[in-house]
Design an enzyme around this catalytic site. Structure first.
Site, PDB file in Angstrom:
ATOM      1  CD  GLU A 139      -2.139   2.213   1.500  1.00  0.00           C
ATOM      2  OE1 GLU A 139      -3.246   2.946   0.485  1.00  0.00           O
ATOM      3  OE2 GLU A 139      -1.588   2.427   2.159  1.00  0.00           O
ATOM      4  CG  HIS A 168       1.802  -8.622  -7.140  1.00  0.00           C
ATOM      5  ND1 HIS A 168       2.309  -7.677  -6.071  1.00  0.00           N
ATOM      6  CD2 HIS A 168       0.476  -7.687  -7.514  1.00  0.00           C
ATOM      7  CE1 HIS A 168       1.619  -6.961  -6.065  1.00  0.00           C
ATOM      8  NE2 HIS A 168       0.884  -6.267  -6.871  1.00  0.00           N
ATOM      9  CB  CYS A 188       1.838  -3.445  -7.428  1.00  0.00           C
ATOM     10  SG  CYS A 188       0.452  -3.412  -7.689  1.00  0.00           S
ATOM     11  CD  GLU A 234       5.585  -9.872  -6.300  1.00  0.00           C
ATOM     12  OE1 GLU A 234       5.717  -9.482  -6.816  1.00  0.00           O
ATOM     13  OE2 GLU A 234       4.482  -8.157  -5.432  1.00  0.00           O
ATOM     14  CB  ILE A 288      -3.062  -7.536  -6.674  1.00  0.00           C
ATOM     15  CG1 ILE A 288      -3.198  -8.331  -6.845  1.00  0.00           C
ATOM     16  CG2 ILE A 288      -4.506  -6.926  -4.953  1.00  0.00           C
ATOM     17  CD1 ILE A 288      -2.356  -9.432  -5.567  1.00  0.00           C
ATOM     18  NE  ARG A 336      -2.301   4.677  -4.191  1.00  0.00           N
ATOM     19  CZ  ARG A 336      -2.516   4.613  -3.007  1.00  0.00           C
ATOM     20  NH1 ARG A 336      -2.163   6.591  -2.969  1.00  0.00           N
ATOM     21  NH2 ARG A 336      -2.785   4.694  -2.286  1.00  0.00           N
TER      22      ARG A 336
HETATM   23  N1  GLN Z   1      -3.488  -0.048  -5.205  1.00  0.00           N
HETATM   24  C1  GLN Z   1      -2.267  -0.370  -4.588  1.00  0.00           C
HETATM   25  C2  GLN Z   1      -1.940   1.585  -3.572  1.00  0.00           C
HETATM   26  O1  GLN Z   1      -2.175   2.068  -4.275  1.00  0.00           O
HETATM   27  C3  GLN Z   1      -0.879  -0.846  -4.670  1.00  0.00           C
HETATM   28  C4  GLN Z   1      -1.934  -2.597  -4.842  1.00  0.00           C
HETATM   29  C5  GLN Z   1      -0.741  -3.419  -4.932  1.00  0.00           C
HETATM   30  O2  GLN Z   1       0.961  -3.429  -4.596  1.00  0.00           O
HETATM   31  N2  GLN Z   1      -0.495  -4.647  -4.937  1.00  0.00           N
HETATM   32  O3  GLN Z   1      -0.922   1.863  -3.322  1.00  0.00           O
END
Ligand code: GLN
Length: 205
Positions: A52, A176, A83, A178, A139, A110
């Site tokens: 996040e 991702h 991400c 990972e 995600i 975002r």
């Molecule tokens: N939605 C998250 C953000 O804006 C990122 C999501 C993720 O790293 N899978 O920070």
């Protein structure tokens, strides 16, 4: 004297750091979890995981890592961001008022794939990665909405939206790698580390 086990830092404040660490270990890299400025000493590459991004930026401030990390990346430390990690590196965030590190010349929106498609998967063809399609796991991913002239887009969705890019020593994916057993993206990053010539040589003593 070559070295088979580069020391790769994984920013371990929050998010998918243990998954990145596991992928690196499977490839024989030595992992250093980065939580404090002194942990950056001697690493040969770094991964910024998903998570996040607002929380990440707050934790970078409380741990006093923000400036040393920005400095290390802007002075050439090979970096893989995934991400939320991409948001942290971006020059700007068009949807939120956030002060990012600004070391990657892209702007991102975002969560811009929208509510219904917050999480999805798509088979990807990534420049530099040989063999079958790479499974992209997205995600609540950001959308890369602009990229500067030094940024090379390595992969886009069928819709045309870029999802992987590289600017010199910085590799960024909004998906991702990972979270899947396929190690080719991490392997690609380790090649970047080796090619960067920053390997400090471990003699095993
Ligand atoms: N939605 C998250 C953000 O804006 C990122 C999501 C993720 O790293 N899978 O920070």
């Amino acid at each position: 004297m070559t070295v088979s086990s580069p020391v790769i830092g994984v920013l371990s404040l929050q998010g998918s750091f243990s998954e990145h660490s596991a992928s690196l270990r499977r490839l024989g890299a030595t992992v250093r979890e980065i939580r404090l400025p002194q942990d950056l000493e001697g690493i040969e590459g770094i991964i910024l995981p998903g998570g996040e991004s607002t929380t990440f930026l707050n934790l970078l401030d409380t741990s006093q890592l923000r400036e040393p990390l920005r400095e290390a990346i802007s002075s050439g430390l090979p970096t893989l961001a995934t991400c939320a990690g991409v948001i942290i590196l971006a020059r700007g965030v068009t949807t939120h008022d956030m002060t990012t590190l600004g070391v990657l010349d892209i702007t991102v929106a975002r969560n811009a794939f929208g509510r219904q498609t917050e999480s999805f998967e798509e088979d990807l063809s990534i420049e530099g990665i040989e063999g079958p399609a790479f499974r992209g796991v997205f995600i609540r991913a950001p959308v890369i909405d602009a990229a500067g002239p030094d940024v090379r887009v390595l992969c886009a969705l069928r819709s045309g939206s870029p999802v992987a890019c590289r600017q010199q020593h910085v590799l960024a994916t909004t998906f991702h790698p990972e979270f899947i057993p396929d190690l080719r993206l991490h392997q690609f990053f380790l090649h970047m580390v080796t090619a960067s010539g920053r390997n400090t040589s471990h003699t095993g003593t």
